[in-house]
Design an enzyme around this catalytic site. Structure first.
Site, PDB file in Angstrom:
ATOM      1  N   PRO A   1     150.837  44.918  28.994  1.00  0.00           N
ATOM      2  CA  PRO A   1     150.928  44.996  30.457  1.00  0.00           C
ATOM      3  C   PRO A   1     149.965  43.984  31.062  1.00  0.00           C
ATOM      4  CG  PRO A   1     149.689  46.870  29.586  1.00  0.00           C
ATOM      5  CD  PRO A   1     150.204  46.107  28.407  1.00  0.00           C
TER       6      PRO A   1
ATOM      7  N   LEU B   1     148.865  42.273  34.761  1.00  0.00           N
ATOM      8  CA  LEU B   1     148.975  42.321  36.210  1.00  0.00           C
ATOM      9  C   LEU B   1     149.414  40.968  36.760  1.00  0.00           C
ATOM     10  CD1 LEU B   1     148.515  44.712  38.071  1.00  0.00           C
ATOM     11  CD2 LEU B   1     146.211  43.858  38.531  1.00  0.00           C
TER      12      LEU B   1
ATOM     13  N   CYS C   1     141.127  48.119  31.615  1.00  0.00           N
ATOM     14  CA  CYS C   1     140.929  47.072  32.621  1.00  0.00           C
ATOM     15  C   CYS C   1     139.540  47.186  33.237  1.00  0.00           C
ATOM     16  CB  CYS C   1     142.003  47.158  33.704  1.00  0.00           C
ATOM     17  SG  CYS C   1     141.864  45.853  34.943  1.00  0.00           S
TER      18      CYS C   1
ATOM     19  N   HIS D   1     142.279  47.250  22.530  1.00  0.00           N
ATOM     20  CA  HIS D   1     141.908  45.857  22.775  1.00  0.00           C
ATOM     21  C   HIS D   1     140.592  45.640  22.044  1.00  0.00           C
ATOM     22  CE1 HIS D   1     141.518  42.354  25.875  1.00  0.00           C
ATOM     23  NE2 HIS D   1     141.010  42.041  24.697  1.00  0.00           N
TER      24      HIS D   1
ATOM     25  N   GLY E   1     149.500  39.516  24.289  1.00  0.00           N
ATOM     26  CA  GLY E   1     149.365  39.350  25.726  1.00  0.00           C
ATOM     27  C   GLY E   1     149.710  37.958  26.194  1.00  0.00           C
ATOM     28  N   ARG E   2     148.681  37.186  26.532  1.00  0.00           N
ATOM     29  CA  ARG E   2     148.892  35.889  27.186  1.00  0.00           C
ATOM     30  C   ARG E   2     149.788  34.950  26.400  1.00  0.00           C
ATOM     31  NH1 ARG E   2     142.786  34.601  27.736  1.00  0.00           N
ATOM     32  NH2 ARG E   2     142.755  36.168  26.081  1.00  0.00           N
TER      33      ARG E   2
END
EC number: 1.3.1.-
Length: 327
Positions: free
Chosen positions: A11, A13, A93, A165, A227-228
């Site tokens: 996920p 943002l 987060c 993470h 992720g990225r």
């Protein structure tokens, strides 16, 4: 659980919206996709439909930001009614905005509250309720701190799946971006959690840049969350079904993915969606290939213009050397 966490896209943002997820689903049928974090406050009090998604996105998980068990339970029921495959609670987060709302990574310091939140959601839904967390916060970064958190949320809350993470989070002094890069990665700590809690489903997140790396982690863990890299180099997902899930379906060509995306873009344009809101997720499709820069530039310079339509994507595709479209 009807879906697998063996490989998922994190996920993110402002990135993993419904247009992004539709695009990613064209690349991989099996990858578990996550929404951007949605706060319980937005769902309960906000204007607009924060739970909207495309049916083609399944399997898709909805990530919540919140710490009020009653509100989370209410939103969890809504999520199940809407057909989501999983609910995930954000305990990772580190942004100030998130801390002020008392959710995200700061909740690692309140494992009993997290357990209460998970239990409240599990009491009203049948779909899995999972937790995404860090390996620690600030100076609370011992292995004992992490094991106490996992044990409490698993035993008191009934949580059976965690995505870790593999960095700790600094709750002050670092931006969210810096918190994704500066704290060192500690994958062995996630591996040790799996050894110490073999009955739990444990996935790892943070710094994974290839399917080869993912396979190495899968020797120790149940799942890997990318992720990225999956966003900036989305064609990474094109071989997930074959390499990670062992399917024998053919790998799609980039040009095929674009052509399959066109009807979706056309439909969304007819409903008033701006072209750039969709094409921004496609910019990295030709990463490290001839013509990639021209592809990105043409879309970036033209997709935001009034009336921009499918022709912008077609013109950008024409910037790619013909021989590259076969790969």
């Amino acid at each position: 659980m009807t879906h697998s966490c063996r490989l998922s896209v994190a996920p993110m943002l402002d990135w993993t919206d419904r247009h992004c997820r539709y695009f990613h689903r064209l690349l991989s049928a099996q990858t578990l996709l996550y929404t951007e974090m949605v706060t319980t406050g937005a769902i309960i009090h906000g204007r607009g439909d924060f739970l909207a998604y495309n049916q083609e996105e399944h399997p898709v998980a909805l990530q919540f930001g919140g710490s009020n068990p009653k509100d989370l339970a209410h939103c969890a029921k809504l999520a199940q009614e809407r057909g989501y495959d999983e609910i995930n609670l954000n305990v990772g987060c580190p942004s100030d905005r998130v801390q002020n709302g008392r959710f995200g990574a700061c909740l690692m310091g309140e494992p009993d509250l997290v357990a209460e939140c998970v239990a409240a959601m599990r009491a009203v839904v049948d779909i899995p309720v999972t937790v995404k967390t860090r390996i620690g916060i600030d100076d609370q970064d011992s292995y004992e701190f992490l094991t106490q958190f996992i044990a409490t949320v698993a035993e008191k809350g009934g949580c059976e799946q965690f995505t870790i993470h593999a960095r700790k989070a600094w709750l002050s002094g670092l931006s969210p971006k810096e918190n994704r890069e500066i704290p060192p990665l500690d994958y062995p700590r996630a591996y040790q959690i799996k050894r110490d809690f073999p009955h739990l489903t444990i996935a790892v997140n943070g710094g994974v840049k290839s399917l080869e790396e993912a396979k190495l982690h899968l020797q120790h863990l149940d799942g890997v969350m990318i992720g990225r890299e999956a966003y900036q180099n989305p064609y990474l997902l094109a071989e997930v079904d074959q390499q990670i899930f062992g399917l024998e379906t053919p790998v799609k060509k980039r040009s095929q993915v674009i052509h399959e995306m066109m009807p979706y873009i056309e439909r969304e344009l007819s409903q008033g969606t701006h072209l750039g809101h969709m094409t921004r997720h496609m910019l990295g499709l030709f990463q490290n290939m001839p013509g990639a820069r021209q592809w990105r530039r043409h879309i970036s310079e033209n997709a935001h213009k009034p009336g921009a339509g499918l022709e912008v994507v077609e013109q950008a595709l024409a910037k790619i050397p013909y021989q590259e479209l076969g790969v």
